[in-house]
Structures are given as structure tokens and as C-alpha cells.
Motif scaffolding. Sequence first.
Motif, PDB file in Angstrom:
ATOM      1  N   MET A   1     -23.875 -36.889  16.483  1.00  0.00           N
ATOM      2  CA  MET A   1     -22.829 -37.771  15.941  1.00  0.00           C
ATOM      3  C   MET A   1     -21.527 -37.662  16.722  1.00  0.00           C
ATOM      4  O   MET A   1     -20.449 -37.843  16.164  1.00  0.00           O
ATOM      5  N   MET A   2     -21.622 -37.303  17.988  1.00  0.00           N
ATOM      6  CA  MET A   2     -20.469 -37.294  18.899  1.00  0.00           C
ATOM      7  C   MET A   2     -19.275 -36.518  18.343  1.00  0.00           C
ATOM      8  O   MET A   2     -18.128 -36.869  18.554  1.00  0.00           O
ATOM      9  N   GLY A   3     -19.553 -35.441  17.632  1.00  0.00           N
ATOM     10  CA  GLY A   3     -18.481 -34.578  17.148  1.00  0.00           C
ATOM     11  C   GLY A   3     -17.841 -34.994  15.848  1.00  0.00           C
ATOM     12  O   GLY A   3     -16.896 -34.345  15.384  1.00  0.00           O
ATOM     13  N   ARG A   4     -18.308 -36.110  15.237  1.00  0.00           N
ATOM     14  CA  ARG A   4     -17.885 -36.522  13.892  1.00  0.00           C
ATOM     15  C   ARG A   4     -16.374 -36.580  13.737  1.00  0.00           C
ATOM     16  O   ARG A   4     -15.816 -36.116  12.743  1.00  0.00           O
ATOM     17  N   TYR A   5     -15.690 -37.163  14.705  1.00  0.00           N
ATOM     18  CA  TYR A   5     -14.229 -37.240  14.611  1.00  0.00           C
ATOM     19  C   TYR A   5     -13.827 -38.106  13.423  1.00  0.00           C
ATOM     20  O   TYR A   5     -14.377 -39.188  13.214  1.00  0.00           O
ATOM     21  N   SER A   6     -12.872 -37.640  12.657  1.00  0.00           N
ATOM     22  CA  SER A   6     -12.467 -38.317  11.427  1.00  0.00           C
ATOM     23  C   SER A   6     -12.064 -39.768  11.690  1.00  0.00           C
ATOM     24  O   SER A   6     -11.260 -40.051  12.574  1.00  0.00           O
ATOM     25  N   GLY A   7     -12.632 -40.693  10.927  1.00  0.00           N
ATOM     26  CA  GLY A   7     -12.313 -42.104  11.079  1.00  0.00           C
ATOM     27  C   GLY A   7     -13.202 -42.834  12.067  1.00  0.00           C
ATOM     28  O   GLY A   7     -13.147 -44.067  12.146  1.00  0.00           O
ATOM     29  N   SER A   8     -14.012 -42.102  12.831  1.00  0.00           N
ATOM     30  CA  SER A   8     -14.875 -42.734  13.825  1.00  0.00           C
ATOM     31  C   SER A   8     -16.138 -43.265  13.172  1.00  0.00           C
ATOM     32  O   SER A   8     -16.483 -42.916  12.033  1.00  0.00           O
ATOM     33  N   ILE A   9     -16.882 -44.123  13.918  1.00  0.00           N
ATOM     34  CA  ILE A   9     -18.135 -44.650  13.386  1.00  0.00           C
ATOM     35  C   ILE A   9     -19.146 -43.524  13.184  1.00  0.00           C
ATOM     36  O   ILE A   9     -20.015 -43.603  12.310  1.00  0.00           O
ATOM     37  N   TYR A  10     -19.011 -42.456  13.963  1.00  0.00           N
ATOM     38  CA  TYR A  10     -19.937 -41.335  13.854  1.00  0.00           C
ATOM     39  C   TYR A  10     -19.671 -40.522  12.584  1.00  0.00           C
ATOM     40  O   TYR A  10     -20.599 -40.058  11.917  1.00  0.00           O
ATOM     41  N   ALA A  11     -18.397 -40.351  12.250  1.00  0.00           N
ATOM     42  CA  ALA A  11     -18.053 -39.684  10.992  1.00  0.00           C
ATOM     43  C   ALA A  11     -18.536 -40.517   9.811  1.00  0.00           C
ATOM     44  O   ALA A  11     -19.032 -39.981   8.813  1.00  0.00           O
ATOM     45  N   ASN A  12     -18.403 -41.838   9.910  1.00  0.00           N
ATOM     46  CA  ASN A  12     -18.866 -42.715   8.835  1.00  0.00           C
ATOM     47  C   ASN A  12     -20.384 -42.648   8.677  1.00  0.00           C
ATOM     48  O   ASN A  12     -20.903 -42.679   7.558  1.00  0.00           O
ATOM     49  N   LYS A  13     -21.105 -42.538   9.791  1.00  0.00           N
ATOM     50  CA  LYS A  13     -22.558 -42.371   9.711  1.00  0.00           C
ATOM     51  C   LYS A  13     -22.909 -41.042   9.040  1.00  0.00           C
ATOM     52  O   LYS A  13     -23.882 -40.950   8.282  1.00  0.00           O
ATOM     53  N   SER A  14     -22.127 -40.023   9.334  1.00  0.00           N
ATOM     54  CA  SER A  14     -22.344 -38.726   8.702  1.00  0.00           C
ATOM     55  C   SER A  14     -22.119 -38.813   7.196  1.00  0.00           C
ATOM     56  O   SER A  14     -22.876 -38.242   6.405  1.00  0.00           O
ATOM     57  N   ALA A  15     -21.073 -39.538   6.804  1.00  0.00           N
ATOM     58  CA  ALA A  15     -20.794 -39.722   5.376  1.00  0.00           C
ATOM     59  C   ALA A  15     -21.937 -40.457   4.690  1.00  0.00           C
ATOM     60  O   ALA A  15     -22.340 -40.107   3.566  1.00  0.00           O
ATOM     61  N   GLU A  16     -22.485 -41.462   5.352  1.00  0.00           N
ATOM     62  CA  GLU A  16     -23.617 -42.213   4.801  1.00  0.00           C
ATOM     63  C   GLU A  16     -24.834 -41.301   4.616  1.00  0.00           C
ATOM     64  O   GLU A  16     -25.548 -41.386   3.610  1.00  0.00           O
ATOM     65  N   TYR A  17     -25.046 -40.421   5.595  1.00  0.00           N
ATOM     66  CA  TYR A  17     -26.174 -39.486   5.514  1.00  0.00           C
ATOM     67  C   TYR A  17     -26.003 -38.538   4.319  1.00  0.00           C
ATOM     68  O   TYR A  17     -26.947 -38.316   3.542  1.00  0.00           O
ATOM     69  N   ILE A  18     -24.805 -37.977   4.170  1.00  0.00           N
ATOM     70  CA  ILE A  18     -24.544 -37.035   3.074  1.00  0.00           C
ATOM     71  C   ILE A  18     -24.712 -37.737   1.732  1.00  0.00           C
ATOM     72  O   ILE A  18     -25.322 -37.196   0.795  1.00  0.00           O
ATOM     73  N   LYS A  19     -24.174 -38.927   1.615  1.00  0.00           N
ATOM     74  CA  LYS A  19     -24.284 -39.694   0.365  1.00  0.00           C
ATOM     75  C   LYS A  19     -25.746 -39.968   0.016  1.00  0.00           C
ATOM     76  O   LYS A  19     -26.175 -39.827  -1.137  1.00  0.00           O
ATOM     77  N   ALA A  20     -26.536 -40.350   1.027  1.00  0.00           N
ATOM     78  CA  ALA A  20     -27.953 -40.621   0.794  1.00  0.00           C
ATOM     79  C   ALA A  20     -28.694 -39.360   0.353  1.00  0.00           C
ATOM     80  O   ALA A  20     -29.577 -39.413  -0.518  1.00  0.00           O
ATOM     81  N   GLU A  21     -28.350 -38.203   0.952  1.00  0.00           N
ATOM     82  CA  GLU A  21     -28.987 -36.944   0.574  1.00  0.00           C
ATOM     83  C   GLU A  21     -28.693 -36.588  -0.881  1.00  0.00           C
ATOM     84  O   GLU A  21     -29.585 -36.193  -1.630  1.00  0.00           O
ATOM     85  N   LEU A  22     -27.430 -36.725  -1.294  1.00  0.00           N
ATOM     86  CA  LEU A  22     -27.061 -36.402  -2.670  1.00  0.00           C
ATOM     87  C   LEU A  22     -27.717 -37.359  -3.652  1.00  0.00           C
ATOM     88  O   LEU A  22     -28.165 -36.949  -4.737  1.00  0.00           O
ATOM     89  N   GLU A  23     -27.788 -38.632  -3.290  1.00  0.00           N
ATOM     90  CA  GLU A  23     -28.428 -39.603  -4.177  1.00  0.00           C
ATOM     91  C   GLU A  23     -29.930 -39.357  -4.294  1.00  0.00           C
ATOM     92  O   GLU A  23     -30.522 -39.586  -5.353  1.00  0.00           O
ATOM     93  N   SER A  24     -30.555 -38.877  -3.210  1.00  0.00           N
ATOM     94  CA  SER A  24     -31.989 -38.576  -3.268  1.00  0.00           C
ATOM     95  C   SER A  24     -32.284 -37.423  -4.219  1.00  0.00           C
ATOM     96  O   SER A  24     -33.386 -37.323  -4.770  1.00  0.00           O
ATOM     97  N   ILE A  25     -31.305 -36.560  -4.424  1.00  0.00           N
ATOM     98  CA  ILE A  25     -31.442 -35.461  -5.378  1.00  0.00           C
ATOM     99  C   ILE A  25     -31.396 -35.992  -6.810  1.00  0.00           C
ATOM    100  O   ILE A  25     -32.006 -35.432  -7.722  1.00  0.00           O
ATOM    101  N   GLY A  26     -30.675 -37.109  -7.004  1.00  0.00           N
ATOM    102  CA  GLY A  26     -30.481 -37.680  -8.329  1.00  0.00           C
ATOM    103  C   GLY A  26     -29.040 -37.632  -8.789  1.00  0.00           C
ATOM    104  O   GLY A  26     -28.729 -37.991  -9.936  1.00  0.00           O
ATOM    105  N   ILE A  27     -28.144 -37.195  -7.904  1.00  0.00           N
ATOM    106  CA  ILE A  27     -26.734 -37.031  -8.254  1.00  0.00           C
ATOM    107  C   ILE A  27     -25.998 -38.363  -8.111  1.00  0.00           C
ATOM    108  O   ILE A  27     -26.148 -39.063  -7.096  1.00  0.00           O
ATOM    109  N   LYS A  28     -25.195 -38.711  -9.108  1.00  0.00           N
ATOM    110  CA  LYS A  28     -24.354 -39.896  -9.022  1.00  0.00           C
ATOM    111  C   LYS A  28     -23.294 -39.657  -7.947  1.00  0.00           C
ATOM    112  O   LYS A  28     -22.510 -38.706  -8.033  1.00  0.00           O
ATOM    113  N   THR A  29     -23.253 -40.522  -6.939  1.00  0.00           N
ATOM    114  CA  THR A  29     -22.431 -40.288  -5.754  1.00  0.00           C
ATOM    115  C   THR A  29     -21.644 -41.541  -5.394  1.00  0.00           C
ATOM    116  O   THR A  29     -22.128 -42.658  -5.560  1.00  0.00           O
TER     117      THR A  29
END
Length: 355
Positions: A1-29
Amino acid sequence: MMGRYSGSIYANKSAEYIKAELESIGIKTFYQTIYNNPNLKNVVGIIEGSDERLKKEWIVIGAHYDHLGFQTGNSRTYSLNDSLGKIRSVTITAKIPIFDSDTLIYNGADDNASGVSSLIELARMLYSNRQILKRSIAIIAFDANETGRNGSTYIANNGIAPYFGEYDVKFMMSIDMVGHLKANNELMVIGCGMLYKYKKYFEGLSISKPNRIILKEFDLSNLMVSDNEPYARMGIPSILISTGIKHHYHKIWDDAKYIDFQGIEDITNYSFSLINKVSNTRLIIPSGRSQYGLIPVRKNYFGVSIGFGNNEHYYKNGTMTGKITDGESIGIFYRYNLSELFAVKAEFDYEYKQA
């Protein structure tokens, strides 16, 4: 993710990944945008407590997912804070003689992919055991840590309507750089001095040997501060879980191949046991202490004063004293603090002394 710099498209992709992981657990996210900037977002997951009264009190568990990004050629863009806490960008040019034409990626495996990994697995464990958790849990992947802890500062000051605000959060734990347990042989728990009689929360908790658990009431080093700081400044008991800063910190060789995955698992299990204890404690009492100084008292408040003891008359011009008897007092007062040194106090007392 090219270092996940805050505000970058790579950081946003990381946020999408984390959100999807939490939702797969069943957590309201859901996302919380920072300073109304849609490219800056905290990822928030909610696990509601099982106790009708205590579920209104919150425990925040967080880890930041942003890092330093990447560097190309001889310039790099930094995000800085202005005086209002907003985020602005500025490009700083610096000649890099060795890597003049190369792209340097700061992968941030320890800082802080290790913490986010632990956070996601900890969320899975907490959700699976949600029926035994009395208090509600907020799982937060913070953005904009490397730009001055903007993500955690924003959510600490603003809360998440309609869930919690600053006065509802009873405890906060930040997980930051937990990828080198085997190399450092110790897990540091920093800031536990903000809890009244903090040792009772850690009794019976252990980690795999030969690793040690270092309970540090406070740490005055500016380097050992993470997203727990904004909560600590508000007087909320806040701790940092970390295996410490070594030679990987903010370096281009902070890569996954150096990470101690078994150590992250051990730390996650330890964190689960700690959160389970805190969540089910009847009262979470702040000690009133912080590495940022004593927690300031409110500007004005009412109080009750009670006094009891002995009373003895002393006859100044004679050669004897009176009989020792009882003395009691009770009163109410109002105090207004003008500054750290001066206050105005009005008090009404009733005193009773036998003679």
C-alpha cells in the motif's frame, strides 16, 4: 500500500480492508471523517456491552493504520498541523544522493501494521465473547497518527454520536508497534499509573516466557507516545501497549519479514485478558495523575466539609487547661478557581465544641 500515507488512495484502500475485516466478524462498522476531509477517516467498530447499566460506559481500543508513505526522487510531501489543528500539506525538497532516482517505500510493518493486525484479531475475540463483556467496546483504526495524532485527537474531542463522547469513555488502550516481542523480550504497558490501584487489573496476566511485562506508570519520552495521548490529556485512564522502538522505527527496512508473528499472537491474548478484566470491573477509577501533570479540576464546584476531633481550652493567663472534650463541624462550600495558584472559596460551617 505504498506506505499508507494519510489521505492517500493507499491509506483509503487500507481503511476499506480494515472495515471489511471487522464487518466479516459481525461487528457494526462505519467511517468517521476527520476535520470534514473525506480522505481522512477513522474506522470505527462497535461491540455493545451486555450489562444494562455499564454498557453506557465505553472502552476504546485503537491502533493507527497510516504510516510515512513513500519518497521519490528528491522531494517528499508532508502533512503538518496548523494552529487550529487542521491539516495542510507542504512539499519539502531534500537531495538524496544515494537514492536519487529510486522510490523508497516505508512499509511500516511494525509501525503499525502489527498493531492493526492485533486490533483486528482482538476484535474477533471480543465479539466472540461479547456476552461476558459488561461495558461497550469501540474498536478504532486511527488515521493521521503520523501527522500529529489528528485522528485520535479528533475522535477524543468529538466522540461518535450517538454512541459516546469524552465523559462516557472510561478507559483507552492504544496498540502501537507490537511486532518485536522476541527481539526485545519485553512487552511495555505505559500509562497504567492513570488507573487507581492499577496493579489489580494486571494481576494474574502473563505472557510467554522468557518475555517480561513491564508496567510503567508513565513514560516521559516523546517517542513512547501514541494515540493514547489525546485521551490521557483529558484525564481518561489511557495506556500504550508496545514492544518498543528499535532500529526499524521509521526506516525503509520496517518490513514483514522481521515481524515476530507468534509474539503478536501472545500480545493479543494478553490484551484480551486485560480488556475482559477492565470491562467487568465494577468501577474504573482514575488516579488523577498523568504524565502531563495533575488532572485539572473543574473551574467551579460545590462540596461538603466534615470535621471531628478533640477540643481543649487553654487559659493563657492561668496555670491550667480545660478538660479534653469532643468537637465536631459540618459545612458546605463553593469554590471558584481563578488560576492554578488562586481561588475564591465561600463556606458555611456549623461547629459544636463542649467546654
